[in-house]
Motif scaffolding. Structure first.
Motif, mmCIF file in Angstrom:
data_model
loop_
_atom_site.group_PDB
_atom_site.id
_atom_site.type_symbol
_atom_site.label_atom_id
_atom_site.label_comp_id
_atom_site.label_asym_id
_atom_site.label_seq_id
_atom_site.Cartn_x
_atom_site.Cartn_y
_atom_site.Cartn_z
ATOM 1 N N ASP A 33 8.138 20.164 8.377
ATOM 2 C CA ASP A 33 8.016 21.192 9.531
ATOM 3 C C ASP A 33 7.594 20.593 10.789
ATOM 4 N N GLN A 34 7.879 21.270 11.969
ATOM 5 C CA GLN A 34 7.538 20.723 13.318
ATOM 6 C C GLN A 34 5.643 20.715 13.204
ATOM 7 N N GLU A 35 5.117 21.362 12.292
ATOM 8 C CA GLU A 35 3.598 21.302 12.493
ATOM 9 C C GLU A 35 3.308 20.098 11.924
ATOM 10 N N ALA A 38 3.917 17.574 14.544
ATOM 11 C CA ALA A 38 3.016 17.442 15.509
ATOM 12 C C ALA A 38 1.497 16.659 15.244
ATOM 13 N N GLY A 39 1.433 16.811 14.097
ATOM 14 C CA GLY A 39 0.160 16.272 13.332
ATOM 15 C C GLY A 39 0.066 14.843 13.282
ATOM 16 N N LEU A 80 -0.457 14.978 5.738
ATOM 17 C CA LEU A 80 0.444 15.607 6.450
ATOM 18 C C LEU A 80 1.679 15.785 5.907
#
Length: 142
Positions: A33-35, A38-39, A80
């Motif tokens: 996912d985008q999270e 981003a991480g 992540l």
């Protein structure tokens, strides 16, 4: 796969696994996912380029001699991507995680290639995972 290679399920999804077996690679839109993306980007920004990265060409973190940097970034990448790895792969575990930086220059490209394998392919199957942390196209590194 040829007849001499081991046939072992790599991916949980039947279609993804069949595509990988047939083509040797597979694209999984939404792998994470985008999270998570981003991480990954935030961790790279926090730790910076690997010590020894001259900011040209294409640089892989595992080329750095700084063991602590490699341990730290490997741990962040594993953390992540733990969930998508578990959801997508059938009983596999990561060998290492590292950042690959393709610096914007005429010398950062390289042609079609096969990534290094870290298993005896007569008895096991390996896979490399690439997660772009920015939009990528033919103008900036695809």
């Amino acid at each position: 796969m040829n007849e001499q290679q081991v046939s072992r399920r790599v991916f949980v999804d039947d279609e993804v696994d069949a595509t990988f077996a047939r083509d040797g690679y597979v694209v999984i839109p939404g792998f994470c996912d985008q999270e998570a993306v981003a991480g990954l980007r935030a961790a790279y920004e926090q730790y910076g380029p690997a010590p020894g990265d001259v900011g040209e060409y294409c640089h892989f973190d595992f080329q750095s001699r700084d063991r602590e940097y490699k341990r730290t970034t490997d741990g962040e990448i594993r953390r992540l991507l733990a969930e998508p790895l578990e959801q997508q792969f059938a009983g596999y575990r990561p060998y290492y995680g590292n950042y690959v930086m393709k610096w914007p220059s005429a010398t950062s490209w390289f042609g079609v290639h096969q990534d290094s394998c870290f298993v005896d392919e007569s008895v096991a199957v390996s896979a490399s995972i690439w997660v772009a942390t920015c939009e990528v196209d033919e103008r900036n590194g695809a």
